[in-house]
Design a protein around this motif. Sequence first.
Motif, mmCIF file in Angstrom:
data_model
loop_
_atom_site.group_PDB
_atom_site.id
_atom_site.type_symbol
_atom_site.label_atom_id
_atom_site.label_comp_id
_atom_site.label_asym_id
_atom_site.label_seq_id
_atom_site.Cartn_x
_atom_site.Cartn_y
_atom_site.Cartn_z
ATOM 1 N N GLU A 38 -44.277 17.329 -7.191
ATOM 2 C CA GLU A 38 -44.033 15.769 -7.288
ATOM 3 C C GLU A 38 -42.761 15.726 -8.333
ATOM 4 O O GLU A 38 -41.755 15.023 -8.474
ATOM 5 C CB GLU A 38 -45.281 15.156 -8.132
ATOM 6 N N ARG A 39 -43.006 16.685 -9.394
ATOM 7 C CA ARG A 39 -41.672 16.736 -10.342
ATOM 8 C C ARG A 39 -40.335 16.983 -9.760
ATOM 9 O O ARG A 39 -39.357 16.602 -10.048
ATOM 10 C CB ARG A 39 -41.822 17.813 -11.561
ATOM 11 N N ALA A 40 -40.327 18.184 -8.649
ATOM 12 C CA ALA A 40 -39.181 18.352 -7.795
ATOM 13 C C ALA A 40 -38.378 17.129 -7.109
ATOM 14 O O ALA A 40 -37.216 17.269 -7.006
ATOM 15 C CB ALA A 40 -39.497 19.482 -6.851
ATOM 16 N N LYS A 41 -39.323 16.237 -6.892
ATOM 17 C CA LYS A 41 -38.788 15.026 -6.241
ATOM 18 C C LYS A 41 -37.784 13.965 -7.253
ATOM 19 O O LYS A 41 -37.002 13.428 -6.645
ATOM 20 C CB LYS A 41 -39.907 13.944 -5.726
ATOM 21 N N ARG A 42 -37.900 14.538 -8.442
ATOM 22 C CA ARG A 42 -36.969 13.584 -9.120
ATOM 23 C C ARG A 42 -35.543 14.349 -9.378
ATOM 24 O O ARG A 42 -34.612 13.534 -9.797
ATOM 25 C CB ARG A 42 -37.514 13.892 -10.746
ATOM 26 N N LEU A 43 -35.271 15.382 -8.588
ATOM 27 C CA LEU A 43 -34.235 16.268 -8.587
ATOM 28 C C LEU A 43 -33.477 15.725 -7.270
ATOM 29 O O LEU A 43 -32.402 16.353 -6.961
ATOM 30 C CB LEU A 43 -34.113 17.591 -8.957
ATOM 31 N N ASP A 44 -33.940 15.020 -6.551
ATOM 32 C CA ASP A 44 -33.351 14.675 -5.055
ATOM 33 C C ASP A 44 -32.025 13.853 -5.358
ATOM 34 O O ASP A 44 -31.951 13.363 -6.270
ATOM 35 C CB ASP A 44 -34.134 13.730 -4.264
ATOM 36 N N VAL A 45 -30.923 14.230 -4.563
ATOM 37 C CA VAL A 45 -29.879 13.370 -4.780
ATOM 38 C C VAL A 45 -29.873 12.181 -4.230
ATOM 39 O O VAL A 45 -30.726 11.962 -3.337
ATOM 40 C CB VAL A 45 -28.839 14.158 -3.743
ATOM 41 N N PRO A 46 -29.578 11.201 -5.060
ATOM 42 C CA PRO A 46 -30.197 9.685 -4.844
ATOM 43 C C PRO A 46 -29.197 9.295 -3.652
ATOM 44 O O PRO A 46 -28.324 9.628 -3.396
ATOM 45 C CB PRO A 46 -29.473 8.792 -6.028
ATOM 46 N N ALA A 47 -30.183 8.462 -2.968
ATOM 47 C CA ALA A 47 -29.627 7.939 -1.591
ATOM 48 C C ALA A 47 -28.133 6.884 -1.782
ATOM 49 O O ALA A 47 -27.276 6.710 -0.825
ATOM 50 C CB ALA A 47 -30.573 6.803 -0.871
ATOM 51 N N ASP A 48 -28.069 6.570 -3.019
ATOM 52 C CA ASP A 48 -27.123 5.785 -3.444
ATOM 53 C C ASP A 48 -26.012 6.556 -3.827
ATOM 54 O O ASP A 48 -24.995 5.641 -4.823
ATOM 55 C CB ASP A 48 -27.220 4.464 -3.959
ATOM 56 N N LEU A 49 -25.749 7.871 -3.695
ATOM 57 C CA LEU A 49 -24.900 8.486 -4.319
ATOM 58 C C LEU A 49 -23.236 8.051 -3.859
ATOM 59 O O LEU A 49 -23.347 7.829 -2.756
ATOM 60 C CB LEU A 49 -24.847 10.110 -3.667
ATOM 61 N N PRO A 50 -22.471 7.733 -4.773
ATOM 62 C CA PRO A 50 -21.113 7.203 -4.522
ATOM 63 C C PRO A 50 -20.415 8.271 -3.560
ATOM 64 O O PRO A 50 -20.448 9.426 -3.619
ATOM 65 C CB PRO A 50 -20.172 6.973 -5.807
ATOM 66 N N ALA A 51 -19.531 7.589 -2.581
ATOM 67 C CA ALA A 51 -18.876 8.636 -1.896
ATOM 68 C C ALA A 51 -17.748 9.278 -2.610
ATOM 69 O O ALA A 51 -17.166 8.782 -3.568
ATOM 70 C CB ALA A 51 -18.048 7.666 -0.937
ATOM 71 N N LEU A 52 -17.565 10.679 -2.284
ATOM 72 C CA LEU A 52 -17.009 11.635 -3.009
ATOM 73 C C LEU A 52 -15.541 11.575 -2.476
ATOM 74 O O LEU A 52 -15.083 12.407 -1.774
ATOM 75 C CB LEU A 52 -17.499 12.986 -2.964
ATOM 76 N N ARG A 53 -14.659 10.442 -3.015
ATOM 77 C CA ARG A 53 -13.546 10.327 -2.584
ATOM 78 C C ARG A 53 -12.251 10.941 -3.439
ATOM 79 O O ARG A 53 -11.180 11.024 -3.110
ATOM 80 C CB ARG A 53 -13.150 8.909 -2.126
ATOM 81 N N ASN A 54 -12.555 11.128 -4.550
ATOM 82 C CA ASN A 54 -11.696 11.691 -5.612
ATOM 83 C C ASN A 54 -12.289 12.526 -6.482
ATOM 84 O O ASN A 54 -13.518 12.608 -6.604
ATOM 85 C CB ASN A 54 -11.021 10.442 -6.238
ATOM 86 N N ARG A 55 -11.651 13.250 -7.495
ATOM 87 C CA ARG A 55 -12.187 14.463 -8.412
ATOM 88 C C ARG A 55 -12.936 13.550 -9.607
ATOM 89 O O ARG A 55 -13.653 14.082 -10.116
ATOM 90 C CB ARG A 55 -11.063 15.163 -8.859
#
Length: 154
Positions: free
Chosen positions: A8-25
Motif C-alpha cells: 500500500e505504501r509503495a503505491k504512493r511512489l508511482d509516477v502520476p498519470a498526469d506527468l507532464p511531457a518531458l519536452r525540455n530540461r
Amino acid sequence: MLIACISERAKRLDVPADLPALRNRETLEQVLTSFGTKFVHEVSDPAVIAVFRLAIAEAVQAPEVARALNSIGREASRAALRKIMAEAQASRLLMGRPAELADQFGGLLWRDLMVSLLLGVAERPNPREIAVRSRDAAAAFLQLHPLPKEQTPE
C-alpha cells in the motif's frame, strides 16, 4: 499484513498519470525535483524507517520481510525513476541506460541520509530541507548529464 502495508505504501511512489511531457530540461528538472521530494518524504517517514529496521534485524530469521520490502517497496521507487529516465531518454533529453540514470539520481538524492536515519543519528528532514535536497539532486544530476550534442541549441 506487513507485506500488505508495504504494498500500500509503495503505491504512493508511482509516477502520476498526469506527468507532464518531458519536452525540455526545465520540465525534466521539475519532474525530478517533484519526484525526489515525494520519495524522500515517503521513505523517511518514521513508520517506513521502522519497517526497514525490522527487515534488517530479522533478515536471517524472516528473510521474506526483507525480500518483500526490496521487491515491493524499493522496486516501486526504482521503477518510477526508470520510467522518468526512459521518457527523458525518448525525448532526447538524456543519454544512458534508464536503470543506471535512476540509480545515479537516487544516490544524489539520498546521499547518506537513509543510513543515518536507520542508525538513528539523524532526524527526518523537514519539508523545506527535503525540497532543497531534491532541487540540489536534480540540478547536480542534470549537470552531470548535459544535453546530448544533437539537441544542443546553436
